[in-house]
Design an enzyme around this catalytic site. Structure first.
Site, PDB file in Angstrom:
ATOM      1  N   ASP A 114     -47.636-116.597  15.262  1.00 39.96           N
ATOM      2  CA  ASP A 114     -47.220-117.664  14.346  1.00 39.96           C
ATOM      3  C   ASP A 114     -46.557-118.849  15.049  1.00 39.96           C
ATOM      4  O   ASP A 114     -47.075-119.941  14.997  1.00 39.96           O
ATOM      5  CB  ASP A 114     -46.288-117.124  13.261  1.00 39.96           C
ATOM      6  CG  ASP A 114     -46.140-118.112  12.126  1.00 39.96           C
ATOM      7  OD1 ASP A 114     -47.158-118.393  11.492  1.00 39.96           O
ATOM      8  OD2 ASP A 114     -45.034-118.627  11.926  1.00 39.96           O
TER       9      ASP A 114
ATOM     10  N   LYS B 234     -56.226-116.218  13.408  1.00 43.34           N
ATOM     11  CA  LYS B 234     -55.581-116.081  14.716  1.00 43.34           C
ATOM     12  C   LYS B 234     -54.930-114.703  14.866  1.00 43.34           C
ATOM     13  O   LYS B 234     -55.111-114.030  15.882  1.00 43.34           O
ATOM     14  CB  LYS B 234     -54.507-117.167  14.899  1.00 43.34           C
ATOM     15  CG  LYS B 234     -55.053-118.580  14.846  1.00 43.34           C
ATOM     16  CD  LYS B 234     -53.964-119.604  15.080  1.00 43.34           C
ATOM     17  CE  LYS B 234     -52.960-119.708  13.958  1.00 43.34           C
ATOM     18  NZ  LYS B 234     -53.497-120.300  12.734  1.00 43.34           N
TER      19      LYS B 234
ATOM     20  N   ARG C 258     -71.568-127.160  24.809  1.00 45.36           N
ATOM     21  CA  ARG C 258     -72.718-126.264  24.775  1.00 45.36           C
ATOM     22  C   ARG C 258     -73.177-125.886  26.163  1.00 45.36           C
ATOM     23  O   ARG C 258     -74.047-125.038  26.317  1.00 45.36           O
ATOM     24  CB  ARG C 258     -73.880-126.928  24.002  1.00 45.36           C
ATOM     25  CG  ARG C 258     -73.520-127.337  22.580  1.00 45.36           C
ATOM     26  CD  ARG C 258     -73.170-126.156  21.716  1.00 45.36           C
ATOM     27  NE  ARG C 258     -74.293-125.266  21.540  1.00 45.36           N
ATOM     28  CZ  ARG C 258     -75.186-125.368  20.558  1.00 45.36           C
ATOM     29  NH1 ARG C 258     -75.051-126.290  19.647  1.00 45.36           N
ATOM     30  NH2 ARG C 258     -76.198-124.528  20.489  1.00 45.36           N
TER      31      ARG C 258
ATOM     32  N   HIS D 132     -47.702-124.006  16.734  1.00 45.03           N
ATOM     33  CA  HIS D 132     -48.196-123.037  15.769  1.00 45.03           C
ATOM     34  C   HIS D 132     -49.404-122.349  16.392  1.00 45.03           C
ATOM     35  O   HIS D 132     -50.353-123.006  16.795  1.00 45.03           O
ATOM     36  CB  HIS D 132     -48.581-123.792  14.493  1.00 45.03           C
ATOM     37  CG  HIS D 132     -49.076-122.909  13.411  1.00 45.03           C
ATOM     38  ND1 HIS D 132     -48.279-121.960  12.813  1.00 45.03           N
ATOM     39  CD2 HIS D 132     -50.295-122.810  12.835  1.00 45.03           C
ATOM     40  CE1 HIS D 132     -48.991-121.329  11.894  1.00 45.03           C
ATOM     41  NE2 HIS D 132     -50.210-121.820  11.884  1.00 45.03           N
TER      42      HIS D 132
END
Lengths: 87, 323
Positions: free
Chosen positions: B181, B163, B248, B142
């Site tokens: 999708d 998305k 980070r 997906h």
């Protein structure tokens, strides 16, 4: 995890409008719902997924739901299919 | 058919198959190209015209006890008949002792050799199942697949996180949509995954509040492509307090396994106002830089370390300078 089978009964099969009804029905429930056909498993809350099945009249679709209201969403889907997606 | 490295079978299924490696570590790099197995008993006894050397060879009670009936030259000849082939992998079941001279002969071919305490027949069933799983060649995920600056990005994350909107914005910026999708991923070679969309849905998209749109007719042929190698997975996550897994500094590369291939991943926490398309472009460019040998975070870290070293030297010099 309840599973069941749904049979497409309306003459035109699952085209856009029925797909919309299916997605809207499933989205009213918290459970994750999946359709299975020819080894392809799709998310029943996705319009594109449901259309991709290209399920014609007479096609049998496996359904699997996961979550607290899984039984209810399958019952609602069976009812929707039986009513020919209100067509 | 692309194969599976013996190492992967050993790492993923070693416990289940109770495998113990008795050949050198380097033999784990051999590649298995079939899910079938072979028992080399007939070859030992003399019939070698038809020998399936690319298969995993199973030495069970039959083979080992046959070898025990032989002596001297006869024994060596039986072993040579099997070991003349460049075998990929040999597994000895029931914890039987490896026949004398077997390991030496197989070392020449770099064959991977294992022992297992399991009985032969159940072992073969289990092994076939594991090989089959490892050799799976296609899967559907997906997400939304886009080509950004020639880098194949898979935007993944829960429904409704954005998305498709991100892909739309990327298309507006001149990038290309592969599939929305549901994305079908196929393993083409040992480490290459190719992503493509559903043939029926081809470049259509569903947007909440708008419905189905056709990207190819709306934005033109330059906005789409049929397939693209998957290179980076971009995981979109709802922003939360718990962000310990969000990188980070970028010194380490993170990967996720798809069909046995390690694919680079980036986790992006999402909150309102986040510009996902710019971030996607940066992820693609950062990937390209690394692919071309320049690792920004590591290069910067080297500079930082050098800088600090210089500062320390200077301070040291001043400290000892009693002039």
């Amino acid at each position: 995890m309840p599973t069941d089978e749904l049979v497409v009964q309306n003459p035109l099969g699952i085209h856009l409008r029925p797909a919309g009804h299916i997605v809207r029905t499933c989205s009213a429930y918290k459970a994750d719902v999946y359709f299975l056909r020819d080894g392809q498993e799709i998310n029943a809350k996705s319009i594109l997924g449901v259309i991709a099945l290209a399920a014609e009249q007479g096609a049998t679709i496996g359904v699997r739901a996961e979550g607290e209201d899984a039984e209810q969403v399958i019952a609602a889907l069976k009812d929707l299919f039986a009513r020919h997606f209100e067509e | 058919m692309p194969g599976t490295r013996v190492r992967r079978i050993f790492e993923d299924f070693g416990d289940r198959l109770q495998l113990a490696l008795i050949s050198p570590e380097s033999s784990l790099d051999r590649v298995i190209t079939t899910v079938d197995v072979h028992r080399p008993g007939l070859a030992m006894a003399g019939y070698t015209d038809y020998f399936l050397d690319e298969r995993v060879q199973i030495l069970g009670e039959t083979e080992i006890s046959y070898l025990r009936t032989l002596q001297g030259d006869e024994y060596a000849a039986a072993l040579d008949r099997v070991c003349q082939f460049p075998l990929v992998c040999v597994i000895i079941t029931k914890s039987l002792t490896p026949p004398e001279g077997l390991l030496e002969r197989l070392e020449r071919h770099g064959t991977a050799v294992f022992r297992t305490p399991m009985d032969t027949t159940p072992f073969i069933h289990e092994l076939t199942e594991c090989l089959r799983r490892a050799a799976a060649l296609t899967t559907t995920v997906h997400g939304t697949m886009v080509d950004v600056y020639g880098v194949g990005l898979l935007l993944a994350g829960p429904s409704g996180i954005g998305k498709s909107e991100c892909a739309l914005d990327l298309v507006e910026r001149g990038h290309r949509l592969v599939a929305d999708d549901s994305v079908t991923i196929t393993k083409k070679e040992e480490d290459i995954l190719i992503a493509t969309g559903n043939e029926l849905l081809r470049h259509h998209m569903e947007l909440r509040g708008i419905g189905i749109i056709d990207i190819c007719t709306m934005f033109g042929i330059r906005a789409v492509r049929a397939m693209k190698r998957l290179e980076v997975v971009v995981n979109l996550e709802e922003w939360s307090e718990d962000q310990l897994h969000v990188d980070r500094i970028g010194i380490d590369d993170h990967t996720r396994e798809i069909l046995g291939v390690e694919i680079n991943t980036a986790v992006i926490p999402i909150y309102p106002g986040k510009n996902l398309s710019v971030l996607s472009e940066v992820i693609a460019l950062n990937y390209l830089q690394k692919a071309y040998g320049y690792h920004p975070a590591r290069e910067f870290n080297d500079r930082l370390k050098k800088w600090m070293k210089k500062q320390a030297e200077l301070r040291n010099m001043h400290h000892h300078d009693r002039e």
